[in-house]
Design a protein around this motif. Structure first.
Motif, short mmCIF file in Angstrom:
data_model
loop_
_atom_site.label_atom_id
_atom_site.label_comp_id
_atom_site.label_asym_id
_atom_site.label_seq_id
_atom_site.Cartn_x
_atom_site.Cartn_y
_atom_site.Cartn_z
N ALA B 219 -6.06 0.27 -9.74
CA ALA B 219 -6.85 -0.96 -9.57
C ALA B 219 -8.02 -0.98 -10.53
N ALA B 222 -6.84 -1.47 -14.13
CA ALA B 222 -6.33 -2.83 -14.32
C ALA B 222 -7.48 -3.82 -14.50
N VAL B 223 -8.55 -3.63 -13.72
CA VAL B 223 -9.70 -4.54 -13.82
C VAL B 223 -10.47 -4.29 -15.12
N LEU B 234 -2.26 -3.94 -17.63
CA LEU B 234 -1.43 -3.66 -16.46
C LEU B 234 -0.62 -2.38 -16.66
N ALA B 237 -2.83 0.60 -16.65
CA ALA B 237 -3.28 0.86 -15.28
C ALA B 237 -2.19 1.56 -14.48
#
Lengths: 104, 253
Positions: B219, B222-223, B234, B237
């Motif tokens: 998470a 990804a952020v 993505l 991540a």
């Protein structure tokens, strides 16, 4: 540029990516460390899909009260952790999302 | 009547007990297929508006209606189709467009690796079919079932059920979008169904600290990397999450 040729090429590329390990299975020995990473694939890949949807608004981090997706998502995570029920999780998340969108 | 029973079991999940072995295997397949279809159904809430918007965007990019519809079965990858429509509209070169589509779909290689051991014994035609149908949604919907019973002789029917259900919904949504033409549907927030469904799938899998750490790292990355083009954030991540899980599992077996 011919759209059809581009589509077919992109279709083949996409298919080959999806077929990669499925097709190779049995033709190569998957290293044991690689195999032991596989149970983490759904957790890592799907969390990577979800996190930006909840935490970002227009590409920026939005840890704010107005981010209704974030709070509805947090509630959904709680519901999923307690009841482990897919439909209940979706229903609770949507209900919270609708209420928050109406309020904000 | 066998056909009717098949569809009945798809929609209502009740499979009668049959005496003959042949029938048992058939109902077993139908039940497995139905399980896959049902697991995917909630995702249609989010996928349908996405497909409609794709249809509209493709037309606006100057892609002919027939090609826009055909792309949904030739490429069959939501976010890649959006990107491709934009690239065609912008007149991007052939190799750049192909490369971008490849990068945006890289994460599917992880799904391929994940299901490869489960599908190992199948004939090639099944491997080809299930590879074609391997999407985020179809994979996510049934992977908990597949991991629970990896040795099940009917695992491929479960995956086929979810893959086919997504495929059919995606085609219909695309056609609807192309027919709607220039009119974008009102944003009702239905796309939120997808992250919610993924939450419902992932959270019950977080059964120990290593798995929770895997999710947290995925998470976070990804952020942090969400600004990278072609969804490379993505992919990075997902790989970071995998590495976290692997390292922590080794450290504390």
């Amino acid at each position: 540029m011919n759209v059809w040729w581009l589509m077919v090429t992109c279709g083949i590329v996409t298919f080959l990516i999806r077929f990669s390990f499925i097709g190779a299975e049995g033709r190569w020995a998957m290293p044991s460390w690689f195999r032991s990473a596989l149970p983490f694939v759904p957790i890592a890949a799907l969390t990577a899909l979800v996190a930006p949807e909840l935490l970002l608004v227009s590409g920026k981090l939005a840890l704010i009260a107005e981010n209704s997706r974030l709070w509805a998502g947090v509630l959904a995570i709680g519901v999923a952790a307690i009841w482990r029920n897919t439909l209940l999780t979706i229903a609770a998340g949507f209900a919270a999302f609708a209420v928050l969108r109406a309020i904000i | 009547m066998a056909g009717f029973g098949f569809f009945w079991s798809v929609w209502f999940g009740s499979v009668g007990v049959d005496e003959s072995l042949v029938m048992k295997e058939e109902t077993g397949r139908a039940a497995a297929f139905a399980l896959g279809v049902r697991a995917l159904l909630p995702m249609h809430l989010g996928v349908a508006p996405f497909g409609v918007i794709y249809g509209v965007v493709a037309l606006q990019s100057g892609i002919p209606p027939l090609a826009a519809i055909a792309m949904s079965s030739i490429v069959f990858a939501g976010s890649a189709q959006f990107l491709l429509a934009q690239l065609v509209g912008a007149g991007a070169p052939f190799l750049l467009a192909t490369g971008a589509v490849g990068l945006i779909n890289l994460r599917h290689a992880l799904y391929s690796a994940s299901v490869a051991p489960i599908l190992a014994q199948l004939p090639l035609r099944w491997k080809l079919l299930l590879s074609y149908l391997l999407t985020d949604e179809a994979y996510a919907a049934v992977i908990p079932h597949l991991l629970k019973t990896p040795q099940s002789p009917l695992a491929h029917w479960i995956l086929f059920g979810s893959g086919f259900a997504l495929w059919a919904g995606w085609q219909l949504a695309t056609i609807a979008g192309v027919l709607l033409g220039a009119q974008l549907p009102e944003n009702l927030g239905l796309d939120f169904a997808l992250p919610l469904t993924f939450i419902a799938i992932v959270v019950p899998m977080l059964t120990d600290r290593v798995r929770v750490a895997t999710a947290l790292v995925a998470a976070l990355v990804a952020v942090l990397l969400s600004g990278l083009p072609w969804k490379l954030g993505l992919f990075a991540a997902a790989l970071s999450g995998l590495a976290t899980g692997l390292v922590l599992r080794r450290a504390k077996p």
